[in-house]
Design a protein around this motif. Sequence first.
Motif, PDB file in Angstrom:
ATOM      1  N   ARG A   1       0.837  -1.206   0.000  1.00 62.27           N
ATOM      2  CA  ARG A   1       0.000   0.000   0.000  1.00 62.27           C
ATOM      3  C   ARG A   1       0.871   1.256   0.000  1.00 62.27           C
ATOM      4  N   ALA A   2       2.004   1.188   0.688  1.00 57.08           N
ATOM      5  CA  ALA A   2       2.930   2.330   0.716  1.00 57.08           C
ATOM      6  C   ALA A   2       3.490   2.616  -0.673  1.00 57.08           C
ATOM      7  N   ILE A   3       3.760   1.557  -1.436  1.00 53.67           N
ATOM      8  CA  ILE A   3       4.238   1.727  -2.816  1.00 53.67           C
ATOM      9  C   ILE A   3       3.173   2.404  -3.659  1.00 53.67           C
ATOM     10  N   VAL A   4       1.943   1.931  -3.530  1.00 56.58           N
ATOM     11  CA  VAL A   4       0.830   2.489  -4.324  1.00 56.58           C
ATOM     12  C   VAL A   4       0.610   3.957  -3.969  1.00 56.58           C
ATOM     13  N   ALA A   5       0.841   4.324  -2.727  1.00 60.99           N
ATOM     14  CA  ALA A   5       0.582   5.697  -2.272  1.00 60.99           C
ATOM     15  C   ALA A   5       1.688   6.672  -2.670  1.00 60.99           C
ATOM     16  N   ASP A   6       2.877   6.164  -2.988  1.00 65.69           N
ATOM     17  CA  ASP A   6       4.028   7.018  -3.304  1.00 65.69           C
ATOM     18  C   ASP A   6       4.161   7.166  -4.821  1.00 65.69           C
ATOM     19  N   ARG A   7       3.867   8.356  -5.342  1.00 62.90           N
ATOM     20  CA  ARG A   7       3.853   8.564  -6.794  1.00 62.90           C
ATOM     21  C   ARG A   7       5.215   8.300  -7.421  1.00 62.90           C
ATOM     22  N   ARG A   8       6.286   8.766  -6.765  1.00 62.90           N
ATOM     23  CA  ARG A   8       7.641   8.591  -7.298  1.00 62.90           C
ATOM     24  C   ARG A   8       8.011   7.112  -7.379  1.00 62.90           C
ATOM     25  N   VAL A   9       7.780   6.368  -6.304  1.00 65.26           N
ATOM     26  CA  VAL A   9       8.096   4.943  -6.286  1.00 65.26           C
ATOM     27  C   VAL A   9       7.230   4.197  -7.296  1.00 65.26           C
ATOM     28  N   ARG A  10       5.967   4.598  -7.373  1.00 68.97           N
ATOM     29  CA  ARG A  10       5.039   3.976  -8.322  1.00 68.97           C
ATOM     30  C   ARG A  10       5.544   4.133  -9.755  1.00 68.97           C
ATOM     31  N   LEU A  11       6.018   5.319 -10.101  1.00 72.39           N
ATOM     32  CA  LEU A  11       6.526   5.587 -11.448  1.00 72.39           C
ATOM     33  C   LEU A  11       7.781   4.774 -11.729  1.00 72.39           C
ATOM     34  N   LEU A  12       8.701   4.737 -10.745  1.00 76.10           N
ATOM     35  CA  LEU A  12       9.951   3.984 -10.921  1.00 76.10           C
ATOM     36  C   LEU A  12       9.672   2.499 -11.135  1.00 76.10           C
ATOM     37  N   LEU A  13       8.756   1.940 -10.368  1.00 69.95           N
ATOM     38  CA  LEU A  13       8.464   0.519 -10.480  1.00 69.95           C
ATOM     39  C   LEU A  13       7.649   0.205 -11.736  1.00 69.95           C
TER      40      LEU A  13
END
Length: 303
Positions: free
Chosen positions: A62-74
């Motif tokens: 859920r933390a990954i989904v909530a973080d726009r930067r991490v979401r884009l990188l992944l």
Amino acid sequence: MPDSRRGLTFGIAAYAMWGVFPLYWPLLQPAGALEILAHRVLWSAVTIGLLVLIMRRTSHLRAIVADRRVRLLLTVAAAVISVNWLTYIWGVTHDHVVETSLGYFINPLVTVLMGVLILGERLRPLQWVAMGFATVAVLVLTLDYGRLPWVALVLAFTFGSYGLCKKTANVGAVESLAFETAVIAPFAGAYLAWLAFTGASNFAAHGFDHTLLFMSTGIVTAIPLICFGAAATRVSMVTLGLLQYLAPIIQFALGVLYFHEDMPAGRWVGFVLVWIALIMFTVEAVNHRRRQLRLTVEASAVA
């Protein structure tokens, strides 16, 4: 068993399993590389999703989904690892096992090169020499193949890009792979549905054993990853860096000794140049790490 030895065992297991992948993917034929990739993505999404639940990593996801930067990188990571998996599967099912091993041999050098070009890192003198040997090796192999060794280069650069995205995102291996497979699973599912609709699907078309092999692609993807994660927390980065050569060594041996792929003199010269570059690179990295540790100890003693 001491924790370090357990970590070494996990590391050897992970890279050995990745090394014998050329024996596994051809078992899924007559399916093509794209269909095999789609199944790998879909079953991996299911397997890793269950692991997230079992390991109670849902909050991390859920933390990954909530973080726009991490979401884009992944999301970028998901795209490049898809290209990597597709190229690898195509390579081992089209008699390019030796060339796929080359891709993972040169991957550490490509990763360093990307660090220079993208992150502005500076190479030390012996690293420049190693890069020179690697460049000459690619030129020799290009002359030998009569083309750029594109399978190896695509594998090296996509895996290097994947590693860069993962390093920058800095999140756990299991939950990050869960997100990545979830991103590309709808595309994989749509392609498999289209194959089924057009009657071109190989799933359930060649017996129960063949169907089980398709369904096992998720487990085959997850187990080495879990072993790698267990190793990464128990052994030094130097040990992990040395272990990474195990997979391409096994792949190369399979390509030459089991699949009997051609290895003319020019190709041997190219591979020997790559191995010389890797020896230089590895020795320099180990010595540099020892110097850094010695300086740290000396600084601590003075303080």
